[in-house]
Each structure stands twice: as C-alpha cells, then as structure tokens.
Design a protein around this motif. Structure first.
Motif, short mmCIF file in Angstrom:
data_model
loop_
_atom_site.label_atom_id
_atom_site.label_comp_id
_atom_site.label_asym_id
_atom_site.label_seq_id
_atom_site.Cartn_x
_atom_site.Cartn_y
_atom_site.Cartn_z
N VAL A 10 -0.64 1.22 -13.60
CA VAL A 10 -0.04 0.74 -12.35
C VAL A 10 -0.32 1.69 -11.19
CG1 VAL A 10 2.15 0.22 -11.19
CG2 VAL A 10 1.66 -0.76 -13.44
N PRO A 11 -0.28 3.02 -11.38
CA PRO A 11 -0.61 3.90 -10.24
C PRO A 11 -2.03 3.67 -9.70
CG PRO A 11 0.55 5.14 -11.92
CD PRO A 11 0.23 3.79 -12.52
N ASP A 12 -2.99 3.43 -10.58
CA ASP A 12 -4.35 3.15 -10.13
C ASP A 12 -4.43 1.81 -9.40
OD1 ASP A 12 -5.39 5.54 -11.15
OD2 ASP A 12 -5.81 4.63 -13.10
N LEU A 13 -3.73 0.82 -9.93
CA LEU A 13 -3.69 -0.48 -9.25
C LEU A 13 -3.05 -0.35 -7.87
CD1 LEU A 13 -2.55 -2.82 -12.15
CD2 LEU A 13 -4.79 -2.79 -11.06
N ALA A 14 -1.97 0.41 -7.80
CA ALA A 14 -1.29 0.60 -6.52
C ALA A 14 -2.20 1.31 -5.53
CB ALA A 14 0.01 1.36 -6.71
N ALA A 15 -2.94 2.30 -5.99
CA ALA A 15 -3.86 3.01 -5.09
C ALA A 15 -4.86 2.03 -4.49
CB ALA A 15 -4.58 4.13 -5.84
N TRP A 16 -5.40 1.16 -5.31
CA TRP A 16 -6.37 0.17 -4.84
C TRP A 16 -5.70 -0.84 -3.90
CZ3 TRP A 16 -6.64 -5.06 -7.09
CH2 TRP A 16 -7.65 -5.83 -6.52
N ILE A 17 -4.57 -1.38 -4.29
CA ILE A 17 -3.90 -2.41 -3.51
C ILE A 17 -3.39 -1.87 -2.17
CG2 ILE A 17 -1.84 -3.91 -3.45
CD1 ILE A 17 -2.47 -4.33 -6.54
N TYR A 18 -2.92 -0.63 -2.15
CA TYR A 18 -2.43 -0.06 -0.90
C TYR A 18 -3.56 0.36 0.03
CZ TYR A 18 2.50 -0.52 -1.87
OH TYR A 18 3.75 -1.05 -2.08
N GLU A 19 -4.80 0.32 -0.44
CA GLU A 19 -5.96 0.56 0.43
C GLU A 19 -6.48 -0.73 1.05
OE1 GLU A 19 -8.93 2.60 -1.85
OE2 GLU A 19 -7.74 4.42 -2.01
N LEU A 20 -6.08 -1.88 0.52
CA LEU A 20 -6.54 -3.16 1.06
C LEU A 20 -5.92 -3.41 2.43
CD1 LEU A 20 -6.18 -5.46 -2.09
CD2 LEU A 20 -8.31 -4.55 -1.13
N PRO A 21 -6.68 -4.02 3.34
CA PRO A 21 -6.09 -4.42 4.61
C PRO A 21 -5.00 -5.47 4.38
CG PRO A 21 -8.50 -4.54 4.70
CD PRO A 21 -8.11 -4.30 3.27
N GLU A 22 -3.97 -5.46 5.21
CA GLU A 22 -2.85 -6.38 5.02
C GLU A 22 -3.29 -7.84 5.03
OE1 GLU A 22 0.87 -5.86 7.02
OE2 GLU A 22 0.53 -3.71 7.17
N ASP A 23 -4.31 -8.17 5.83
CA ASP A 23 -4.74 -9.57 5.90
C ASP A 23 -5.44 -10.05 4.63
OD1 ASP A 23 -7.09 -8.10 6.32
OD2 ASP A 23 -7.84 -9.45 7.87
N GLN A 24 -5.73 -9.13 3.71
CA GLN A 24 -6.34 -9.52 2.44
C GLN A 24 -5.32 -9.67 1.31
OE1 GLN A 24 -9.60 -6.98 1.32
NE2 GLN A 24 -10.65 -7.27 3.27
N LEU A 25 -4.08 -9.34 1.60
CA LEU A 25 -3.05 -9.44 0.58
C LEU A 25 -2.63 -10.90 0.43
CD1 LEU A 25 -0.89 -6.37 1.55
CD2 LEU A 25 -2.62 -6.51 -0.24
N GLY A 26 -2.43 -11.31 -0.78
CA GLY A 26 -2.04 -12.68 -1.06
C GLY A 26 -2.57 -13.07 -2.43
N SER A 27 -2.53 -14.36 -2.72
CA SER A 27 -2.93 -14.84 -4.04
C SER A 27 -4.40 -14.57 -4.33
CB SER A 27 -2.62 -16.32 -4.18
OG SER A 27 -3.37 -17.07 -3.22
N GLY A 28 -5.20 -14.40 -3.29
CA GLY A 28 -6.63 -14.12 -3.49
C GLY A 28 -6.88 -12.83 -4.25
N VAL A 29 -5.97 -11.87 -4.14
CA VAL A 29 -6.11 -10.62 -4.88
C VAL A 29 -6.03 -10.90 -6.38
CG1 VAL A 29 -5.16 -8.31 -5.28
CG2 VAL A 29 -5.14 -9.28 -2.97
N GLY A 30 -5.06 -11.70 -6.77
CA GLY A 30 -4.91 -12.05 -8.18
C GLY A 30 -6.06 -12.90 -8.69
N LEU A 31 -6.50 -13.84 -7.86
CA LEU A 31 -7.63 -14.69 -8.27
C LEU A 31 -8.90 -13.86 -8.43
CD1 LEU A 31 -6.96 -17.80 -6.00
CD2 LEU A 31 -6.54 -17.58 -8.45
N GLY A 32 -9.13 -12.94 -7.50
CA GLY A 32 -10.29 -12.05 -7.60
C GLY A 32 -10.22 -11.19 -8.85
N TRP A 33 -9.00 -10.72 -9.15
CA TRP A 33 -8.82 -9.91 -10.36
C TRP A 33 -9.17 -10.74 -11.60
CZ3 TRP A 33 -7.93 -4.85 -11.07
CH2 TRP A 33 -7.78 -4.45 -12.40
N MET A 34 -8.65 -11.97 -11.63
CA MET A 34 -8.88 -12.84 -12.79
C MET A 34 -10.38 -13.07 -12.99
SD MET A 34 -6.88 -14.46 -14.94
CE MET A 34 -6.80 -15.88 -16.01
N GLU A 35 -11.10 -13.35 -11.91
CA GLU A 35 -12.55 -13.58 -12.01
C GLU A 35 -13.26 -12.34 -12.53
OE1 GLU A 35 -14.04 -14.92 -8.24
OE2 GLU A 35 -12.70 -16.65 -8.22
N ALA A 36 -12.92 -11.17 -11.98
CA ALA A 36 -13.57 -9.92 -12.41
C ALA A 36 -13.24 -9.62 -13.87
CB ALA A 36 -13.13 -8.76 -11.51
#
Length: 103
Positions: A73-99
């Motif tokens: 979770v700390p590594d995930l948080a580091a990545w997620i807290y670096e994302l621009p706010e306009d990129q936050l949303g369900s697309g993060v989860g969908l991108g994760w699922m695809e990867a």
C-alpha cells in the motif's frame, strides 16, 4: 515507481512463497482484488486524506484476499499521490486491471 513495476510487486505478493492450486484464484479475480486496493487509495486521496493517513486507513481496512497487499500500500500510495488530480477516478482502477491482466 512505474505502474508496471507496481504490478510486478503485487504479482510477487499474490503468488506468495508457495501457490496452492486449491487456493489459487483466476488471474482476473486476483487482478480485481488488486484493483480494489488501488481504488481504496484513490478514494482516500480524493476524500482529502493525506498520504500517511491513506496508507494507514487502507492498510488497516484490508481483509480476506486483499490483506496480503497491505505491505505494498505505501508504494501504491506513492504512485497515486503523484498522479494529477484530474486523472483520479475509475480510470486508475481500469488501467491497473489492464496492466495486471497483461502480466
């Protein structure tokens, strides 16, 4: 840390020291568990939690199959807290699922 590196880290955690065929989930189900953990961190951030609070809250709330991901979770948080706010949303989860499924 890149999304690919994070997916690989989670894949190692998911496999554990010995993967039991009886307990093994399908790749899709395992990736969905990971997606839910990712989205919990996204939701903590969009809800106004700082990174430290998000790590504590998400790590402490994991149960069942997701509990094994508490250490990343700390590594995930580091990545997620670096994302621009306009990129936050369900697309993060969908991108994760695809990867994850591409692993």
């Amino acid at each position: 840390m890149s999304l690919r590196a994070l997916c690989l880290s989670l894949a190692v955690v998911a496999a554990g020291p010995v993967a039991s065929p009886v307990a093994a989930q399908t790749a899709e189900a395992e990736c969905d568990v990971q997606r839910n953990v990712v989205m919990a961190v996204v939701e903590a951030r969009t809800g106004g939690a700082d990174r430290t609070a998000a790590i504590q809250d998400v790590s402490g709330s994991l149960s069942g199959e997701a509990e094994k991901y508490a250490t990343v979770v700390p590594d995930l948080a580091a990545w997620i807290y670096e994302l621009p706010e306009d990129q936050l949303g369900s697309g993060v989860g969908l991108g994760w699922m695809e990867a994850c499924l591409a692993q």
